[in-house]
Write a protein that holds these residues in place. Structure first.
Motif, PDB file in Angstrom:
ATOM      1  N   UNK A  61      13.468   1.462  -3.879  1.00  0.00           N
ATOM      2  CA  UNK A  61      13.539   0.897  -5.230  1.00  0.00           C
ATOM      3  C   UNK A  61      12.253   1.174  -5.991  1.00  0.00           C
ATOM      4  N   UNK A  62      11.129   1.002  -5.323  1.00  0.00           N
ATOM      5  CA  UNK A  62       9.830   1.216  -5.972  1.00  0.00           C
ATOM      6  C   UNK A  62       9.647   2.679  -6.365  1.00  0.00           C
ATOM      7  N   UNK A  63      10.081   3.592  -5.500  1.00  0.00           N
ATOM      8  CA  UNK A  63       9.938   5.014  -5.816  1.00  0.00           C
ATOM      9  C   UNK A  63      10.708   5.361  -7.084  1.00  0.00           C
ATOM     10  N   UNK A  64      11.900   4.791  -7.235  1.00  0.00           N
ATOM     11  CA  UNK A  64      12.688   5.046  -8.440  1.00  0.00           C
ATOM     12  C   UNK A  64      11.995   4.442  -9.668  1.00  0.00           C
ATOM     13  N   UNK A  65      11.375   3.263  -9.468  1.00  0.00           N
ATOM     14  CA  UNK A  65      10.752   2.562 -10.596  1.00  0.00           C
ATOM     15  C   UNK A  65       9.515   3.278 -11.116  1.00  0.00           C
ATOM     16  N   UNK A  66       8.664   3.759 -10.216  1.00  0.00           N
ATOM     17  CA  UNK A  66       7.349   4.254 -10.654  1.00  0.00           C
ATOM     18  C   UNK A  66       7.124   5.728 -10.358  1.00  0.00           C
ATOM     19  N   UNK A  67       8.053   6.358  -9.613  1.00  0.00           N
ATOM     20  CA  UNK A  67       7.813   7.735  -9.170  1.00  0.00           C
ATOM     21  C   UNK A  67       7.652   8.729 -10.299  1.00  0.00           C
ATOM     22  N   UNK A  68       8.346   8.524 -11.391  1.00  0.00           N
ATOM     23  CA  UNK A  68       8.277   9.466 -12.515  1.00  0.00           C
ATOM     24  C   UNK A  68       7.415   8.945 -13.660  1.00  0.00           C
ATOM     25  N   UNK A  69       6.560   7.971 -13.363  1.00  0.00           N
ATOM     26  CA  UNK A  69       5.658   7.412 -14.376  1.00  0.00           C
ATOM     27  C   UNK A  69       4.221   7.756 -14.016  1.00  0.00           C
ATOM     28  N   UNK A  70       3.306   7.436 -14.928  1.00  0.00           N
ATOM     29  CA  UNK A  70       1.881   7.613 -14.641  1.00  0.00           C
ATOM     30  C   UNK A  70       1.219   6.265 -14.379  1.00  0.00           C
ATOM     31  N   UNK A  71       2.009   5.303 -13.954  1.00  0.00           N
ATOM     32  CA  UNK A  71       1.500   3.957 -13.665  1.00  0.00           C
ATOM     33  C   UNK A  71       0.425   4.039 -12.587  1.00  0.00           C
ATOM     34  N   UNK A  72      -0.756   3.511 -12.883  1.00  0.00           N
ATOM     35  CA  UNK A  72      -1.846   3.591 -11.907  1.00  0.00           C
ATOM     36  C   UNK A  72      -2.295   2.219 -11.402  1.00  0.00           C
ATOM     37  N   UNK A 119       0.839  -1.215   0.000  1.00  0.00           N
ATOM     38  CA  UNK A 119       0.000   0.000   0.000  1.00  0.00           C
ATOM     39  C   UNK A 119       0.869   1.259   0.000  1.00  0.00           C
ATOM     40  N   UNK A 120       1.977   1.207   0.720  1.00  0.00           N
ATOM     41  CA  UNK A 120       2.879   2.372   0.753  1.00  0.00           C
ATOM     42  C   UNK A 120       3.467   2.640  -0.627  1.00  0.00           C
ATOM     43  N   UNK A 121       3.848   1.566  -1.308  1.00  0.00           N
ATOM     44  CA  UNK A 121       4.390   1.722  -2.665  1.00  0.00           C
ATOM     45  C   UNK A 121       3.314   2.248  -3.612  1.00  0.00           C
ATOM     46  N   UNK A 122       2.104   1.673  -3.527  1.00  0.00           N
ATOM     47  CA  UNK A 122       1.010   2.095  -4.418  1.00  0.00           C
ATOM     48  C   UNK A 122       0.672   3.570  -4.218  1.00  0.00           C
ATOM     49  N   UNK A 123       0.849   4.051  -2.991  1.00  0.00           N
ATOM     50  CA  UNK A 123       0.500   5.445  -2.686  1.00  0.00           C
ATOM     51  C   UNK A 123       1.402   6.440  -3.411  1.00  0.00           C
ATOM     52  N   UNK A 124       2.564   6.005  -3.855  1.00  0.00           N
ATOM     53  CA  UNK A 124       3.470   6.901  -4.590  1.00  0.00           C
ATOM     54  C   UNK A 124       2.752   7.490  -5.795  1.00  0.00           C
ATOM     55  N   UNK A 125       1.966   6.677  -6.495  1.00  0.00           N
ATOM     56  CA  UNK A 125       1.219   7.134  -7.672  1.00  0.00           C
ATOM     57  C   UNK A 125      -0.288   7.069  -7.465  1.00  0.00           C
ATOM     58  N   UNK A 126      -0.703   6.900  -6.212  1.00  0.00           N
ATOM     59  CA  UNK A 126      -2.128   6.687  -5.937  1.00  0.00           C
ATOM     60  C   UNK A 126      -2.655   5.561  -6.827  1.00  0.00           C
ATOM     61  N   UNK A 127      -1.869   4.509  -6.917  1.00  0.00           N
ATOM     62  CA  UNK A 127      -2.192   3.416  -7.830  1.00  0.00           C
ATOM     63  C   UNK A 127      -3.087   2.370  -7.170  1.00  0.00           C
TER      64      UNK A 127
END
Length: 365
Positions: A295-306, A248-256
Motif C-alpha cells: 500500500x505504501x509503495x503505491x502511495x509514495x512510490x511515484x512521488x518525491x515525498x521525502x 524504515x522499509x517504507x521510508x526507503x522507497x523514497x529514501x525519506x
C-alpha cells in the motif's frame, strides 16, 4: 508594633527577640521550601502541597501569655517557623521524612510520630512532626550565625488526613461548643472510613506498580500473548519499536526521513478492531507487514515525498487488515473514525484507499 502590656518582663524579652530575628525567620521561610522541593525532585517524590508560615507577633504574644514561663528564650520555641508537607499517599510520608533527615538535623527528642496513636478520633492528627535545624555544613550565614540555632517544625500528613483535620477543627472547635455524642459518633465513623481509604489508596498504588513491572517483564521477554491490551501495556510495547522495521522499509522507497509522532492514538484503533492482547498486534505486523508495504509503495512510490510519518506503518497495517477481512469501505472508514472522530473526510479517505489497494498483489492472495 503590638502592645503587650499583659505580658511579664520575661515574655516581653522573648517577644523582643522575635522582633529582632523576624528577618531571619522570613529569610528561612523564603529559602527552605525551595530547597526541600529540590530534594523531592531528585528523589522522585510528588507531593500535594508544601506550605510554610512564620508565626505572627500576635499569635506568639498569645502563646507567651499562656505559657511564657516554660521558655528560657526564643530558641526554646520550635514553631515560630512551621512547614507542612501534604502527600497523596501514606507511604510517601516516610519518603518525605527520609529526605528531611538527609537535609536537616532532626531533634529526635522533641519530634513526634502521632501516627502511633490509636484513638478512634485521632485520624486527622496522625501526622509525623519533625523538629529540624539547618546544619552548619549545609548552610552558614556570616551575618546571622543564630540561623543554625533556630529550630523549626515540619508536619507531614496525607491529603485525607489534612482534609479531616481541617473539617474536624471547623466542626468541633471553631465555636467552642461541645459536640453531642450522636454527632461525634458520626464524625468518628467518617474518620474510620477516611483512614481505610488512605490505606487502600496506597495498597492500590502498590498493586498497580507491581502490575506494571510484571507487564514490562512479559513484554521484554516476548510473552505478548499473556499481556492484555491497555494503555500501560501498549506504551511498554511501543518502547520496543515494533513498527520501526516496517516504517524504515517504507521510508526507503523514497529514501525519506521518518518524522516521529506519538503512536498512542492507535491504541483506540486496535481495541476498536477487536484486538485483545499485544500478541494480536504482533501477529498483525507479521501477517500484514507485506500488504502494508505494498500500500505504501503505491502511495509514495511515484512521488518525491521525502518525509513520512511514523504512523504510516500502523495505518497501513490496519487498512490491510480491514480489506483482507472483507470489511470493505466501512471497515476502512471505521479505522479513521476511531483515530480522529467521525468525519465525512474519513469517507473520502476510505474510498481513496480502497481504489489504491484493489489491484495490489495482497488483495488477490
Amino acid at each position: 508594633m503590638i502592645t503587650t502590656t499583659h505580658l511579664d518582663a520575661h515574655s516581653e524579652a522573648i517577644l523582643e527577640q522575635y522582633r529582632s530575628l523576624l528577618p531571619v525567620f522570613n529569610q528561612m521561610a523564603a529559602a527552605i521550601p525551595g530547597r526541600i522541593r529540590q530534594f523531592f525532585d531528585e528523589a522522585g517524590i510528588i507531593v500535594a502541597a508544601l506550605e510554610c508560615r512564620v508565626k505572627t507577633e500576635a499569635s506568639l504574644a498569645g502563646k507567651l501569655e499562656l505559657k511564657g514561663a516554660k521558655y528560657r528564650d526564643l530558641f526554646d520555641l520550635t514553631d515560630i517557623l512551621g512547614l507542612r508537607v501534604i502527600t497523596f499517599y501514606i507511604d510517601d510520608v516516610d519518603k518525605v521524612a527520609s529526605v528531611l533527615e538527609r537535609l536537616f538535623e532532626i531533634d529526635w527528642e522533641n519530634s513526634v510520630d502521632k501516627r502511633k496513636a490509636h484513638e478512634i478520633d485521632s485520624f486527622g492528627y496522625l501526622s509525623l512532626h519533625y523538629i529540624c535545624r539547618i546544619p552548619e555544613d549545609a548552610y552558614k550565614s556570616e551575618g546571622h550565625p543564630e540561623l543554625n540555632n533556630i529550630r523549626f517544625e515540619v508536619q507531614m500528613r496525607t491529603v485525607l488526613q489534612h482534609a479531616w483535620a481541617n473539617m474536624y477543627h471547623d466542626t468541633g472547635y471553631k465555636n467552642g461548643v461541645e459536640i453531642p455524642k450522636e454527632y461525634l459518633r458520626n464524625l468518628n465513623r467518617l474518620a474510620g472510613m477516611l483512614e481505610l481509604a488512605d490505606e487502600q489508596f496506597s495498597i492500590i498504588r502498590t498493586e498497580i506498580n507491581d502490575y506494571r513491572r510484571k507487564v514490562q517483564g512479559l513484554v521484554a521477554s516476548g510473552k505478548l500473548e499473556e499481556v492484555a491490551l491497555d494503555g500501560d501495556t501498549f506504551r511498554s510495547y511501543l518502547q520496543l519499536g515494533p513498527f520501526d522495521k516496517l516504517t524504515r522499509r517504507i521510508a526507503a522507497v523514497n529514501q525519506a526521513e521518518v518524522q516521529e509522532v506519538s503512536l498512542m492514538p492507535w491504541l483506540a484503533v486496535f481495541k476498536g478492531l477487536g484486538f485483545k492482547t499485544l500478541g494480536d498486534i504482533d501477529r498483525l505486523i507479521k501477517d500484514y507487514g507485506e500488504a502494508a508495504y505494498q500500500i505504501a509503495c503505491y502511495q509514495i512510490g511515484l512521488t518525491d515525498l521525502d518525509i513520512v510519518s511514523s504512523s504510516i506503518a500502523p495505518q497501513n497495517l490496519c487498512v490491510a487488515y480491514a480489506l483482507k477481512s472483507d470489511r470493505g469501505k466501512a471497515g476502512v472508514r471505521h479505522i479513521f473514525d476511531l483515530l480522529s472522530g467521525e468525519s465525512e473526510a474519513n469517507d473520502l479517505m476510505a474510498e481513496m484507499l480502497m481504489e489504491q489497494s484493489k489491484d495490489l498483489p495482497f488483495m488477490n492472495q
